[in-house]
Design an enzyme around this catalytic site. Structure first.
Site, PDB file in Angstrom:
ATOM      1  N   GLU A 151       0.870  -1.204  -0.044  1.00 44.48           N
ATOM      2  CA  GLU A 151       0.256   0.105  -0.205  1.00 44.48           C
ATOM      3  C   GLU A 151       0.845   1.248   0.040  1.00 44.48           C
ATOM      4  O   GLU A 151       0.721   2.172   0.812  1.00 44.48           O
ATOM      5  CB  GLU A 151      -0.956  -0.060   1.124  1.00 44.48           C
ATOM      6  CG  GLU A 151      -1.909  -1.293   1.004  1.00 44.48           C
ATOM      7  CD  GLU A 151      -2.886  -1.307   1.998  1.00 44.48           C
ATOM      8  OE1 GLU A 151      -2.784  -0.748   3.276  1.00 44.48           O
ATOM      9  OE2 GLU A 151      -4.118  -1.923   2.081  1.00 44.48           O
ATOM     10  N   ASP A 175      -8.530  -9.254   3.608  1.00 43.07           N
ATOM     11  CA  ASP A 175      -8.308  -7.952   4.651  1.00 43.07           C
ATOM     12  C   ASP A 175      -9.374  -8.120   5.846  1.00 43.07           C
ATOM     13  O   ASP A 175     -10.177  -7.100   5.655  1.00 43.07           O
ATOM     14  CB  ASP A 175      -8.134  -6.396   3.995  1.00 43.07           C
ATOM     15  CG  ASP A 175      -7.639  -5.533   4.677  1.00 43.07           C
ATOM     16  OD1 ASP A 175      -7.189  -5.904   5.902  1.00 43.07           O
ATOM     17  OD2 ASP A 175      -7.648  -4.224   4.161  1.00 43.07           O
ATOM     18  N   GLU A 211     -12.722  -2.776  11.592  1.00 40.84           N
ATOM     19  CA  GLU A 211     -12.820  -2.016  10.410  1.00 40.84           C
ATOM     20  C   GLU A 211     -13.823  -2.203   9.423  1.00 40.84           C
ATOM     21  O   GLU A 211     -14.614  -1.423   8.896  1.00 40.84           O
ATOM     22  CB  GLU A 211     -11.671  -2.157   9.772  1.00 40.84           C
ATOM     23  CG  GLU A 211     -11.456  -1.363   8.643  1.00 40.84           C
ATOM     24  CD  GLU A 211      -9.907  -1.418   7.820  1.00 40.84           C
ATOM     25  OE1 GLU A 211      -9.021  -2.106   8.495  1.00 40.84           O
ATOM     26  OE2 GLU A 211      -9.704  -1.034   6.759  1.00 40.84           O
TER      27      GLU A 211
HETATM   28  C1  GCU Z   1      -6.190  -2.250   5.586  1.00 40.65           C
HETATM   29  C2  GCU Z   1      -6.395  -0.957   6.377  1.00 40.65           C
HETATM   30  C3  GCU Z   1      -5.236  -0.107   6.077  1.00 40.65           C
HETATM   31  C4  GCU Z   1      -4.242  -0.825   6.940  1.00 40.65           C
HETATM   32  C5  GCU Z   1      -3.994  -1.888   6.196  1.00 40.65           C
HETATM   33  C6  GCU Z   1      -2.624  -2.639   6.955  1.00 40.65           C
HETATM   34  O1  GCU Z   1      -5.970  -2.266   4.458  1.00 40.65           O
HETATM   35  O2  GCU Z   1      -7.731  -0.502   5.803  1.00 40.65           O
HETATM   36  O3  GCU Z   1      -5.701   1.159   6.969  1.00 40.65           O
HETATM   37  O4  GCU Z   1      -2.859   0.030   6.628  1.00 40.65           O
HETATM   38  O5  GCU Z   1      -4.847  -2.710   6.221  1.00 40.65           O
HETATM   39  O6  GCU Z   1      -2.821  -3.785   7.405  1.00 40.65           O
HETATM   40  O7  GCU Z   1      -1.522  -2.184   6.431  1.00 40.65           O
END
Ligand code: GCU
Length: 689
Positions: free
Chosen positions: A294, A373, A401
């Site tokens: 990400e 996730d 979440e």
């Molecule tokens: C999910 C979450 C993110 C987080 C990511 C992670 O995608 O929405 O906010 O950073 O998990 O576990 O790194």
């Protein structure tokens, strides 16, 4: 103690230590003497203080603490060894069965004294909390004969707190750790958090978000004194402190032009960084790393792999006994939605499994429980157990979440239990996830649990009072995954509200907890397909919210059908990442469990489930029922009026009211969407817009 609270606001959580209600009054009254030797040890001192504080609440008497034997009956605590006051009470058979963090508790039949013995001060602390839990739930202490060792070695919490005071995916206010880019002035609250964690068996924590930005990176340098202060608080509760680090710290704060893990200067920078941290915090735990995920930096930039990246850090930490916890949440977040060949579910296994055997001994891979996730329903990650030569821990998300964001009640312990009981079949029948993560299957040096915390500075810690049970349950399960979900919920109910198991309010709450996950699942994304939430914040229904995005989370609904074909025969081949027996189970439409059907298969709306219903009718039925049951939770709670503190009552009532209304929104959005796509009416003619 300077933290102010009102009894009904939930701040004391499950550590209420009230005097036992009906039938219990007077039971523990004689225990007002503690004998504890070795109080110069901080953790033993904590154990003695906690015991004194707990007993004071439970007995209503002043508690005497002495370092030498006192009149009987007393509670004698200490570690085994020469000169110890506890030794004489335990047979060598018992004391030798107690492992590093374990403990034994016995009632001496002659004197009625209760003795808690352990190998380490941490073990004594856990034993103390165990005894207080027995008393807090009204158990008998007349003939205690307990021996416990934790099933898992690492029992960790991950904070996703940022230094500006925000919490990534936080649903309970701001951070209790930071504000305005500094550690908060309220260290008492952090200490209160440490004791909540320790009371459930947690022994490790990372204190910052896995997404580490510039300010946060400086924790390794100019913020080190702050980190040191936090480490001291957690140390007194036998909790090891870890930091999430920025993989590219060498560039972000180190003035280098690269973060190439094979570059000698980069390696040297990390060695120096580790040495500085250990100089300040000699028992520092190590680093948690989110890399190449990400948009976070990682070794891929330099054409290196994750073993190169992790080993570089592991090498720096190794001289001090530190560990690197490397997350496997690595996937392409810039996917072309029209490309049906790429499958995000495959990513962790595809990236990491081939690296088995390449990681240093002090590297642990942290693997999310499912391949996507933290959805309300996912299969178990096929990476768990698939790397025999690599340390692994499972990662759960206590923060809700995708399960109602602590506005809806969703007790997650049943979900975690199902995951832990899943048989991976990797070494034949009985190779459960539980046995993989406790290290017994592959015998790796490190193993255990990690989870994203759900707390913030809301007065009750978790936003929704009932979400406390998830934090409590996670800790308890990490210590002993053999506990059942209802046992754990029952403990929380009695410790928090004082109800005995046979009281009506206890039964109402237990039912609420035990049905909540199923209810939430039934009015949200159906049959394991996941998502269908609003982009970014992830709250509330939006069926196509992610459908044409780059995040790799699709449902592929059209006018004929829905679901993701992940079979080896015609789909993405994800099923082939499982052991043969499970691969076959998921591959075939005949055997694929209904609740995961759309995760593994694309089927017509008229496909008939094992339940006998068509997919479309299942969607309608579960959504109507789910919303109705959410209203049921609210009407059940109304029976609690007058049974719990007014503040707690109205707080939960308001949340359940919001949940009920929001479940209607979910129901209508989902049902309407699929009615419009499929054109197939509800058999029962209910209102669909
Ligand atoms: C999910 C979450 C993110 C987080 C990511 C992670 O995608 O929405 O906010 O950073 O998990 O576990 O790194």
């Amino acid at each position: 103690h300077t933290v102010h609270y009102h009894p009904g606001d939930g701040y004391l959580a499950w550590l209420q230590y009230r005097r036992p209600a009906a039938g219990g009054t007077g039971r523990y009254q004689e225990y007002n003497r503690i004998v504890a030797a070795g109080l110069d040890d901080t953790v033993l001192r904590t154990a003695a203080d906690e015991l004194a504080q707990g007993l004071k609440g439970i007995t209503g008497r002043e508690i005497l603490v002495s370092e030498t034997m006192a009149a009987s009956p007393s509670i004698i605590i200490g570690t085994f060894g020469t000169g110890s006051l506890v030794d004489g009470f335990f047979s060598t058979e018992v004391s030798s069965a107690v492992k590093a963090e374990g403990y034994a508790i016995q009632t001496d039949s002659q004197t009625g004294s209760i003795v808690i013995g352990a190998l380490t001060p941490a073990g004594v602390l856990y034993g103390v909390f165990h005894l207080l839990r027995i008393m807090g739930t009204g158990g008998s202490v007349r003939q205690l004969n307990i021996l416990e060792n934790p099933a898992n070695q690492l029992r960790m919490i991950n904070q996703w707190d940022n230094m500006d005071g925000s919490v990534e995916r936080g649903y309970a206010g701001q951070s209790v750790f930071y504000e305005n880019n500094r550690v908060t002035g309220n260290l008492e609250q952090i200490q209160d958090y440490a004791r909540l964690l320790a009371s459930t068996g947690i022994n490790a924590i990372t204190i910052n978000n896995v997404n580490v930005h510039q300010t946060e990176s400086r924790r390794l340098t100019d913020f080190l004194p702050d980190v040191t202060r936090l480490a001291a608080i957690f140390r007194s509760y036998a909790i090891k402190l870890f930091l999430s680090i920025n993989y590219a710290s060498t560039m972000e704060i180190g003035g280098l032009e690269t973060a190439d893990p094979l570059d000698p200067e980069v390696r040297e920078w990390w060695r120096r960084a580790a040495s500085a941290v250990y100089e300040a915090i000699p028992d520092f735990g190590g680093f948690l790393v989110k890399a190449d995920s990400e948009n976070r930096p990682g070794p891929f930039t330099y054409g290196r792999d994750h073993a190169d990246g992790a080993n570089m850090l592991a090498e720096a930490l190794q001289p001090y006994g530190g560990i690197v916890i490397w997350r496997c949440f690595v996937y392409n977040c810039k996917q072309d939605w029209s490309d049906r060949g790429t499958d995000r579910a495959r990513a962790a296994y595809d990236h990491f499994q081939p690296l088995d055997g390449r990681f240093m001994d002090n590297v642990i891979l942290q693997i999310k429980n499912g391949p996507i996730d933290f959805q309300v329903r996912e299969p178990v990650s096929p990476l768990l157990g698939a790397m025999p030569q690599t340390n692994q821990v499972i990662e759960f998300q206590i923060a809700q979440e995708y399960t109602g964001q602590q506005r809806h009640v969703c007790y997650l312990v049943p979900q975690w239990k199902e995951i832990l009981d899943f048989d991976t079949q990797l070494q034949g029948e009985g190779t459960t996830v539980r046995r993989i993560v406790d290290g017994s299957v592959h015998g790796n040096p490190y193993s255990g649990f990690a989870a994203v915390s759900n707390i913030g500075n809301d007065s009750n810690w978790t936003g929704h009072l009932l979400a406390q049970a998830n934090l409590y349950g996670y800790g308890r399960l990490s210590w002993n995954p053999g506990l059942s979900a209802d046992e754990i919920a029952g403990e929380w109910i009695t410790l928090t509200f004082g109800f005995a198991t046979d009281q009506e309010p206890f039964q109402i709450l237990l039912r609420t907890f035990m049905e909540s996950w199923e209810i939430y699942e039934s009015y949200t994304a159906p049959l394991g397909v996941g998502f269908m939430v609003n982009p970014d914040h992830h709250y509330g229904p939006n069926v196509d919210g992610y459908e044409y995005s780059m995040w790799g989370t699709y449902h592929f609904a059209d006018c004929h059908g829905i679901g993701v074909d992940r079979t080896a025969a015609t789909g993405t081949g994800y099923t082939a990442q499982y052991a043969q027996a499970n691969m076959e189970l998921y591959e075939s439409l005949d055997s694929c469990p209904d609740d995961l059907l759309l995760f593994f298969h694309h089927v017509p709306y008229t496909h008939v489930l094992h339940s006998g219903k068509t997919v479309i009718q299942h969607i309608y039925d579960t959504h109507f029922e789910g919303a109705e049951r959410a209203y049921g939770l609210l009407s059940d709670w109304k029976l609690m009026q007058g049974q719990v503190d007014e503040q707690a009552y109205s707080h939960v009532e308001a949340r359940l009211r919001e949940q009920a209304a929001h479940s209607n929104e979910w129901r209508d959005r989902i049902n309407t969407y699929f009615f419009r796509k499929s054109g197939i009416p509800d058999q029962h003619g209910r209102t669909i817009y």
